[in-house]
Design a protein around this motif. Structure first.
Motif, mmCIF file in Angstrom:
data_model
loop_
_atom_site.group_PDB
_atom_site.id
_atom_site.type_symbol
_atom_site.label_atom_id
_atom_site.label_comp_id
_atom_site.label_asym_id
_atom_site.label_seq_id
_atom_site.Cartn_x
_atom_site.Cartn_y
_atom_site.Cartn_z
ATOM 1 N N UNK A 20 0.848 -1.198 0.000
ATOM 2 C CA UNK A 20 0.000 0.000 0.000
ATOM 3 C C UNK A 20 0.882 1.246 0.000
ATOM 4 N N UNK A 21 0.474 2.232 -0.763
ATOM 5 C CA UNK A 21 1.266 3.452 -0.890
ATOM 6 C C UNK A 21 0.373 4.669 -0.650
ATOM 7 N N UNK A 22 0.915 5.640 0.085
ATOM 8 C CA UNK A 22 0.191 6.865 0.406
ATOM 9 C C UNK A 22 1.121 8.065 0.191
ATOM 10 N N UNK A 23 0.563 9.177 -0.259
ATOM 11 C CA UNK A 23 1.325 10.417 -0.426
ATOM 12 C C UNK A 23 0.575 11.551 0.246
ATOM 13 N N UNK A 24 1.288 12.314 1.055
ATOM 14 C CA UNK A 24 0.669 13.420 1.789
ATOM 15 C C UNK A 24 0.550 14.654 0.910
ATOM 16 N N UNK A 25 -0.136 15.638 1.440
ATOM 17 C CA UNK A 25 -0.139 16.957 0.828
ATOM 18 C C UNK A 25 1.164 17.680 1.125
ATOM 19 N N UNK A 64 7.887 14.368 9.169
ATOM 20 C CA UNK A 64 7.397 13.119 8.574
ATOM 21 C C UNK A 64 6.299 12.498 9.433
ATOM 22 N N UNK A 65 6.484 12.511 10.741
ATOM 23 C CA UNK A 65 5.466 11.942 11.628
ATOM 24 C C UNK A 65 4.177 12.756 11.558
ATOM 25 N N UNK A 66 4.308 14.064 11.484
ATOM 26 C CA UNK A 66 3.112 14.900 11.376
ATOM 27 C C UNK A 66 2.387 14.684 10.061
ATOM 28 N N UNK A 67 3.141 14.584 8.958
ATOM 29 C CA UNK A 67 2.512 14.334 7.666
ATOM 30 C C UNK A 67 1.852 12.957 7.625
ATOM 31 N N UNK A 68 2.451 11.987 8.322
ATOM 32 C CA UNK A 68 1.819 10.670 8.389
ATOM 33 C C UNK A 68 0.451 10.766 9.069
ATOM 34 N N UNK A 69 0.350 11.559 10.113
ATOM 35 C CA UNK A 69 -0.946 11.723 10.775
ATOM 36 C C UNK A 69 -1.965 12.384 9.847
ATOM 37 N N UNK A 118 3.231 -3.200 12.146
ATOM 38 C CA UNK A 118 3.130 -2.654 10.790
ATOM 39 C C UNK A 118 4.359 -1.779 10.560
ATOM 40 N N UNK A 119 5.169 -2.143 9.557
ATOM 41 C CA UNK A 119 6.385 -1.395 9.245
ATOM 42 C C UNK A 119 6.133 -0.525 8.027
ATOM 43 N N UNK A 120 6.460 0.760 8.163
ATOM 44 C CA UNK A 120 6.230 1.744 7.103
ATOM 45 C C UNK A 120 7.562 2.258 6.575
ATOM 46 N N UNK A 121 7.751 2.260 5.261
ATOM 47 C CA UNK A 121 8.863 2.966 4.637
ATOM 48 C C UNK A 121 8.403 4.391 4.390
ATOM 49 N N UNK A 122 9.163 5.372 4.885
ATOM 50 C CA UNK A 122 8.761 6.768 4.799
ATOM 51 C C UNK A 122 9.848 7.563 4.090
ATOM 52 N N UNK A 123 9.447 8.314 3.057
ATOM 53 C CA UNK A 123 10.384 9.184 2.329
ATOM 54 C C UNK A 123 9.866 10.615 2.401
ATOM 55 N N UNK A 124 10.723 11.520 2.859
ATOM 56 C CA UNK A 124 10.404 12.937 2.886
ATOM 57 C C UNK A 124 11.026 13.550 1.634
ATOM 58 N N UNK A 125 10.174 13.980 0.717
ATOM 59 C CA UNK A 125 10.609 14.371 -0.626
ATOM 60 C C UNK A 125 10.319 15.849 -0.856
ATOM 61 N N UNK A 126 11.267 16.532 -1.503
ATOM 62 C CA UNK A 126 11.070 17.932 -1.842
ATOM 63 C C UNK A 126 10.333 18.097 -3.158
#
Length: 270
Positions: A20-25, A64-69, A118-126
């Motif tokens: 599963x893949x998710x992208x924040x605002x 990253x944690x805030x964007x995940x929320x 549940x393990x999440x791969x998180x990338x903070x992208x510009x």
């Protein structure tokens, strides 16, 4: 697969699927962020001052944690954060606009059965597409039921390995027609052994008494990349160290063809 956002009370352990893949605002980084985080952390090193100031490294984890929320995929069922493994790839500066790209790379039920990890791969992208920071985080999540769980991407477990064995091409048996040994497949802290005798897998088990002839190991992120790639990237990933081998290296090299067939079966089964 693309995640469908649900309410905070809807996503339990069973509701997360590997891949599963998710992208924040977007989240803009401001001068106020730099000033506030400097006060909060007490880190006033000269790197964090002046017109080309870099934000403190932990600022990225916090964002990253805030964007995940903001994705609204973790709610009342989450019981705690278990670990964070993080890498700093490039500086974060005032004016950057950041997004979080999150992928579920592993789900594993705990021994008691009422919770899972549940393990999440998180990338903070510009906005330029470059990764500023990335890593994995694992959360403990309450389960709705006691299973059974989908084993197709439970890499390194006996349930997954049985699906792989069931999808083996007949060429695997032909390649190992005279071989007697054990192949280990490891994902993070899960390891499964395939006992092979004259081309046939005669047993699938978490361990064998004297260990495997050789074991091929990688993290959950790498296994997911392996099964989701358009072509079989096993050798490329092994050459750059994403897959490692322990045990009898000679037998590993001698059985390269059989390993490719095994990996192809894993890709079909997943």
């Amino acid at each position: 697969m693309t995640g469908v956002l649900m309410s905070r009370t809807d996503r339990w352990f069973e509701d997360f699927a590997v891949g599963e893949h998710f992208t924040s605002g977007p989240r803009a980084v401001t001068a106020e962020d730099l000033a506030a985080f400097t006060r909060l952390s007490g880190d006033d090193h000269p790197l964090h001052a002046g017109p080309d100031a870099m934000l403190q490294g932990p600022f990225g984890i916090a964002v990253a944690m805030g964007l995940m929320q903001s994705l609204d995929i973790h709610g009342d069922a989450v019981q705690g954060l278990l670990d964070t493994r993080w890498t700093y790839r490039a500086p974060i500066r005032v004016g950057d606009v950041l997004r979080l790209e999150l992928t579920i790379v592993r789900t594993r039920r705990t021994r008691g059965g009422t919770r899972g990890v549940v393990t999440r791969l998180m990338r903070l992208v510009g906005d330029d597409g470059a990764t500023r920071q990335e890593g994995t985080t694992a959360a403990l999540v309450a389960a709705r039921t006691d299973g059974p769980d989908d084993a197709r991407r439970a890499f390194g477990t006996p349930g997954w390995a049985r699906l792989v064995v069931a999808d083996l091409d007949p060429a695997f048996a032909e390649t190992l027609a005279t071989w007697d040994g054990t192949i280990g497949l490891r994902c993070d802290d899960d390891e499964v052994h395939l006992r092979v005798y004259r081309g046939q897998v005669i047993d699938v088990s978490p361990r064998v008494p004297h260990g495997a002839t050789f074991t091929v190991a990688a993290d959950a992120r790498t296994w997911l990349e392996l099964v989701e790639s358009a072509d079989n990237p096993f050798m490329r990933l092994a050459m750059i160290g994403r897959f490692t081998v322990s045990g009898d290296g000679y037998e590993y090299l001698r059985l390269t063809s059989a390993l490719h067939q095994l990996v192809d079966a894993a890709r079909r089964a997943s």
